[in-house]
Write a protein that holds these residues in place. Structure first.
Motif, short mmCIF file in Angstrom:
data_model
loop_
_atom_site.label_atom_id
_atom_site.label_comp_id
_atom_site.label_asym_id
_atom_site.label_seq_id
_atom_site.Cartn_x
_atom_site.Cartn_y
_atom_site.Cartn_z
N ASP A 1 18.82 33.14 26.97
CA ASP A 1 19.41 34.62 27.31
C ASP A 1 18.94 35.59 26.38
OD1 ASP A 1 21.16 33.47 29.27
OD2 ASP A 1 22.80 33.29 28.04
N GLU A 2 18.65 35.09 25.13
CA GLU A 2 17.92 36.21 24.16
C GLU A 2 16.63 36.47 24.53
OE1 GLU A 2 16.34 36.62 19.58
OE2 GLU A 2 17.69 34.66 20.21
N ARG A 3 15.83 35.69 24.98
CA ARG A 3 14.57 35.98 25.49
C ARG A 3 14.45 36.72 26.78
NH1 ARG A 3 11.86 30.22 23.90
NH2 ARG A 3 11.39 30.71 21.66
N LYS B 1 16.20 39.27 27.73
CA LYS B 1 16.32 40.56 27.42
C LYS B 1 14.94 41.27 27.11
CE LYS B 1 20.82 39.58 24.84
NZ LYS B 1 21.41 39.85 23.53
#
Length: 308
Positions: A145-147, A149
């Motif tokens: 999920d972080e990537r 973004k």
């Protein structure tokens, strides 16, 4: 589409086969282009599949339009991961990720001669994609999920898990919770590094730019273990079967995806279609057997594509 086997079953299979491969591997150069070798003779080794190049490819993608105008597809990859993304002394690239890249490129209308592979290290991937330095990135790139973004992902096309590479004679490390007071090496920006830095493991970490640097430190006795995805570690273990081994106790799930510009939905859907098509045709399994399979890892199927 083939469903992926359970993590427990896959881990047991990999451990058993890897132990067998470790005991019988020798030096040499793989006919598939990877630096490590297995005991399988050149004639008996699996052959790489070929991929039909699509014609008249057209859909509303700024990335595709840019590549078509340039007459080449620029794909970011790794160059130091045996059986996954490796570049030899002659500049030849090979490995499972390289084959995934070739499949994808063919479906986008780019023959092998129109692919420009570009080595991009782990910590520089998001910037390379965002800046348009590469059109796609295929290099043990975990979807999270972080990537998401920062970049878009198609896939996953493979499921790995963080594990540990240790010296062959080490009997003290059986998993992440046995690393207390020990030193572990990984590369900057790796998901396995962030995991192993959690307080519950109580270990000291060393960060490098390339996994090869970590492996050298392990061989030199400067660190106690190297952590990253099991698929990567099996390749290094196969290079030095008398000196290194993979613990075989994965402690994360790492779904590998193909990175691209965030917001290029049409391209993401097209690449997702490509992943599913080559899975259904058997190309994924054939490519795996001729590359990563030579490290002792058994093909466990392609995960379901996440069309988010």
């Amino acid at each position: 589409m083939k469903s992926r086997k359970s993590a427990t079953f896959s881990a047991i299979t990999v451990i058993a086969v890897a132990l067998t491969a470790t005991s019988c591997s020798g030096g040499g150069t793989s006919s598939a282009g990877d630096t490590p070798s297995s005991s399988t003779s050149t004639l008996d080794r699996p052959k790489l599949p070929t991929y039909k190049v699509a014609t008249d490819v057209s859909f509303d993608s700024p990335t595709l339009a840019r590549a078509q105008k340039a007459g080449k597809l620029v794909i970011g990859v790794k160059d130091d991961q045996p059986y996954l993304g490796h570049q030899d002394a002659n500049g030849q690239r090979s490995g499972f990720d390289i084959e995934i890249a070739k499949m994808t490129a063919a479906d986008l209308g780019f023959a092998p001669g129109l692919i420009q592979f570009k080595t991009i290290d782990t910590r520089s991937r998001e910037a390379a994609i965002a800046n348009g330095e590469v059109d796609l990135y295929v290099g043990t790139y975990t979807i999270n999920d972080e990537r998401k973004k920062k970049v878009g992902f198609a896939g996953p096309y493979f499921m790995a898990g963080a594990d540990l590479l240790v010296r062959k004679d080490d009997r003290t490390i059986g998993g992440p919770y046995s690393l207390q007071g020990k030193t572990v090496c990984s590369v900057k920006g790796a998901t396995a590094l962030r995991e192993i830095q959690k307080p519950e493991y109580n270990t000291t970490t060393v960060e490098t730019n390339k996994y090869g640097e970590c492996v050298k430190r392990l061989l030199d006795g400067d660190v106690d273990a190297v952590t990253t995805d099991d698929a990567i570690l099996l390749g290094y273990a196969a290079q030095s079967p008398d000196k290194l081994k993979v613990v075989g106790n994965p402690f994360t799930e790492e779904p590998y995806g193909i990175g691209m510009a965030k917001g290029d939905t049409a391209l993401r859907e097209a690449v997702s279609d490509s992943i599913e098509a080559h899975d259904a045709s058997g190309d994924h399994e054939k490519a795996y057997d001729a590359t990563l399979g030579l490290s002792g890892s058994k093909y466990a199927g392609t995960p379901l594509v996440d069309r988010y």
